[in-house]
Design a protein around this motif. Structure first.
Motif, short mmCIF file in Angstrom:
data_model
loop_
_atom_site.label_atom_id
_atom_site.label_comp_id
_atom_site.label_asym_id
_atom_site.label_seq_id
_atom_site.Cartn_x
_atom_site.Cartn_y
_atom_site.Cartn_z
N HIS A 3 -6.52 -88.00 35.19
CA HIS A 3 -5.66 -87.01 34.55
C HIS A 3 -6.03 -87.00 33.06
O HIS A 3 -7.07 -86.52 32.69
CB HIS A 3 -4.19 -87.32 34.81
CG HIS A 3 -3.78 -87.02 36.21
ND1 HIS A 3 -4.05 -87.87 37.26
CD2 HIS A 3 -3.16 -85.95 36.76
CE1 HIS A 3 -3.60 -87.32 38.38
NE2 HIS A 3 -3.06 -86.17 38.11
N ASP A 63 -7.46 -83.66 36.59
CA ASP A 63 -6.41 -82.70 36.93
C ASP A 63 -5.61 -82.29 35.69
O ASP A 63 -5.50 -83.07 34.73
CB ASP A 63 -5.44 -83.31 37.95
CG ASP A 63 -6.00 -83.26 39.38
OD1 ASP A 63 -7.21 -83.01 39.54
OD2 ASP A 63 -5.22 -83.52 40.31
N ASP A 64 -5.04 -81.12 35.74
CA ASP A 64 -4.07 -80.55 34.78
C ASP A 64 -4.74 -79.89 33.57
O ASP A 64 -4.39 -78.78 33.21
CB ASP A 64 -3.05 -81.59 34.26
CG ASP A 64 -2.25 -82.27 35.38
OD1 ASP A 64 -2.34 -81.81 36.54
OD2 ASP A 64 -1.54 -83.25 35.08
N HIS A 125 -5.64 -75.29 39.66
CA HIS A 125 -4.63 -76.34 39.94
C HIS A 125 -3.24 -75.71 39.86
O HIS A 125 -2.30 -76.36 39.42
CB HIS A 125 -4.82 -77.47 38.91
CG HIS A 125 -4.11 -78.76 39.20
ND1 HIS A 125 -4.16 -79.40 40.41
CD2 HIS A 125 -3.33 -79.54 38.41
CE1 HIS A 125 -3.44 -80.52 40.35
NE2 HIS A 125 -2.92 -80.62 39.15
N HIS A 129 2.12 -75.72 38.07
CA HIS A 129 2.11 -77.08 38.61
C HIS A 129 3.36 -77.42 39.44
O HIS A 129 3.97 -78.48 39.28
CB HIS A 129 1.97 -78.10 37.46
CG HIS A 129 1.36 -79.41 37.88
ND1 HIS A 129 2.08 -80.38 38.55
CD2 HIS A 129 0.12 -79.92 37.74
CE1 HIS A 129 1.29 -81.43 38.78
NE2 HIS A 129 0.09 -81.16 38.31
N PRO A 165 -1.44 -79.59 43.20
CA PRO A 165 -0.58 -80.38 42.29
C PRO A 165 0.11 -81.50 43.08
O PRO A 165 0.60 -81.25 44.19
CB PRO A 165 0.42 -79.35 41.77
CG PRO A 165 -0.28 -78.04 41.87
CD PRO A 165 -1.13 -78.15 43.11
ZN LIG Z 1 -1.68 -82.17 38.38
#
Ligand SMILES: [Zn+2]
Length: 257
Positions: A3, A63-64, A125, A129, A165
């Motif tokens: 992340h 991710d994110d 993604h 979320h 997510p």
């Molecule tokens: Zn995420």
């Protein structure tokens, strides 16, 4: 699965963030062990076509869309010539689509374009979320299509890969992801990605702040993953609770205004 890469992350992202030094050391290990990082799209394309994969293939994913991916991870990836995949929640990135709900400092679109220019695959993604399996069909479709359209608009290329997510999906979510035009999608779970999992339920393992060099070696070789997974489940629940608490606070603040 990474992340944030951050020296001093926010509390909400702390457990799932990795320090810049640890990330650099982990990429050294990837090189030492003779692994070849490839993008998510490359993995799926090889499996679809039957073309051989490179020696000891591995995916490095983020991710994110945290800002440290550009600041700290990109120079390390470039130094090694490693491919990677970044999965962005388009409503969290800084810029015209920012909905103000991100958990920490995020990338802006020029940084995402720079990552793409350096060979990082940019995947979707969702937009805000959410836990996709909790949404009705219309809301689910909006999350997937909006994310795809914004990435396409900002980068000039259509994203081919998706990450759920929280790793959550259901048969309905996986079908909608496919209908939206994504060719493959990544989950989170108790194992390494295998062809038999199918292109919309490929597993990943979590690298976190407490992952030391020894555990990292075990993870990328597929050993001792069960222990890591037990903590994943506890953490995913905690992360969802932090988000809910923040939303409740925001609503309370709004209703006072
Ligand atoms: Zn995420």
């Amino acid at each position: 699965m990474y992340h944030a890469i951050a020296a001093d992350p926010n509390e909400a992202t702390r457990e799932l963030s990795v320090t810049p030094e640890a990330f650099a050391a982990q990429m050294e290990i990837v090189g030492e062990l003779g692994h070849t990082p490839i993008t998510t799209a490359q993995l799926a394309a090889s499996w679809r076509s039957g073309r051989p994969l490179p020696e000891r293939p591995v995916l490095v994913t983020f991710d994110d869309g945290y800002e440290g991916v550009h600041r700290h991870a990109l120079p390390v990836l470039a130094k090694h010539g490693f491919a990677a995949t970044l999965f962005v929640s388009t409503g969290w990135l800084r810029g015209p689509h920012d909905n103000g709900h991100a958990l920490d400092t995020m990338l802006d679109w020029p940084q995402v374009r720079e990552l793409a220019a350096e060979g990082v695959e940019i995947g979707g993604h969702s937009h805000t979320h959410p836990q996709l399996d909790q949404l009705d069909d219309d809301a689910l479709r909006r999350e997937l299509i909006l994310c795809k359209e914004i990435v396409t608009d900002q980068l000039g290329t259509v994203p081919a890969s998706f990450a759920y997510p929280y790793g959550y999906s259901s048969r309905r979510v996986r079908e909608k992801v496919r209908e939206t035009g994504y060719a493959q999608a990544l989950a989170v779970g108790n194992g390494l990605a295998r062809r038999r999992q199918g292109p919309y339920a490929l597993l990943r393992v979590t690298v976190r702040r407490g992952t030391d060099a020894e555990e990292f070696r075990r993870l990328i070789e597929g050993r001792a993953i069960a222990r890591n997974f037990a903590r994943d489940r506890a953490f995913t629940k905690g992360y969802a609770m932090v988000r809910r608490a923040r939303q409740v606070r925001r609503k309370a603040i709004r209703s006072r205004v």
